[in-house]
Scaffold this active site. Structure first.
Site, PDB file in Angstrom:
ATOM      1  N   HIS A   9       4.242   4.457   6.038  1.00 42.58           N
ATOM      2  CA  HIS A   9       5.743   3.116   6.121  1.00 42.58           C
ATOM      3  C   HIS A   9       6.239   2.596   4.955  1.00 42.58           C
ATOM      4  CE1 HIS A   9       4.904   3.376  10.324  1.00 42.58           C
ATOM      5  NE2 HIS A   9       4.145   3.570  10.623  1.00 42.58           N
ATOM      6  N   ASP A  61      -0.208  -3.139  -3.469  1.00 42.22           N
ATOM      7  CA  ASP A  61      -1.524  -3.723  -2.364  1.00 42.22           C
ATOM      8  C   ASP A  61      -0.456  -4.990  -1.612  1.00 42.22           C
ATOM      9  OD1 ASP A  61      -4.501  -3.344  -2.211  1.00 42.22           O
ATOM     10  OD2 ASP A  61      -4.193  -5.159  -2.258  1.00 42.22           O
TER      11      ASP A  61
END
Ligand code: ITT
Length: 185
Positions: A9, A61
């Site tokens: 995704h 991240d």
């Protein structure tokens, strides 16, 4: 340029934005080290240092930081999502009036000579009362960005990308590359 991630995704969202800048991204599922830290910056930096890939490569991240939970799950978002999920987080928020939260994204880009650059993006919002929508991934069904009454999961990808933490971090990187010229990477 390669994007080292195990999350498809994230790859789709980022590659869609970068294609607007004429930057092509290749998905790389090489292993990377994910250290435990309170700091997404530190996690991303160490991760990109650890990937064994030739040429320019980046990692991203991200995490969801809930005010009333003192920033939890933050850097542990991936683990918390896979263990207790949206329902579990909503349970922790039962009866909690202060629903403020933000998503943060940190991209660490490693240039061919080893230099590492960080690009960040944040989106403020609140935790919904119940999950809504089927788009996106992760905590999208319970996150309502400020100024909207729909969750990220109720938006299409283009709309989410325009306002999301990842969209912001990605455009910051794209603009840096654009300013330097594609030859810089
Ligand atoms: P990689 O490290 O392999 O890239 P990951 O899914 O483990 O993939 P993170 O460590 O960045 O990625 O985990 C962040 C988690 O936070 C992710 O698994 C989701 O549960 C949540 N998250 C991050 N960005 C999100 C977004 O845009 N929408 C919903 N949830 C998100």
């Amino acid at each position: 340029m390669r994007f080292a991630t195990g999350n498809f995704h994230k790859y789709i969202e980022i590659s869609e934005i970068l294609s607007d800048y004429g930057i092509e991204v290749e998905l790389s599922t090489v292993p990377k080290i994910e250290i435990q830290s309170e700091s997404l910056e530190e996690i991303a930096r160490k991760a990109v240092e650890s990937v064994e890939v030739e040429g320019p490569v980046f990692v991203e991240d991200a995490g969801l930081f809930v005010e009333a939970l003192n920033g939890f799950p933050g850097p542990y978002s991936s683990y918390v999502y896979s263990t207790i999920g949206c329902r579990g987080l909503l349970k922790l928020m039962e009866g909690v009036e202060d629903r403020r939260a933000h998503f943060k994204s940190v991209i660490a880009l490693r240039l061919p000579r080893g230099e590492i650059l960080l690009f960040k993006g944040v989106v403020e919002g609140e935790i919904a009362e119940e999950p809504r929508g089927t788009g996106g991934f992760g905590f999208d069904p319970i996150f309502i960005p400020s100024g909207y009454d729909r969750t990220f999961a109720e938006m299409d990808r283009a709309e989410k990308n325009r306002i999301s933490h990842r969209g912001r971090a990605t455009r910051a990187m794209a603009e840096w590359i654009y300013r330097k010229g594609l030859s810089a990477i």
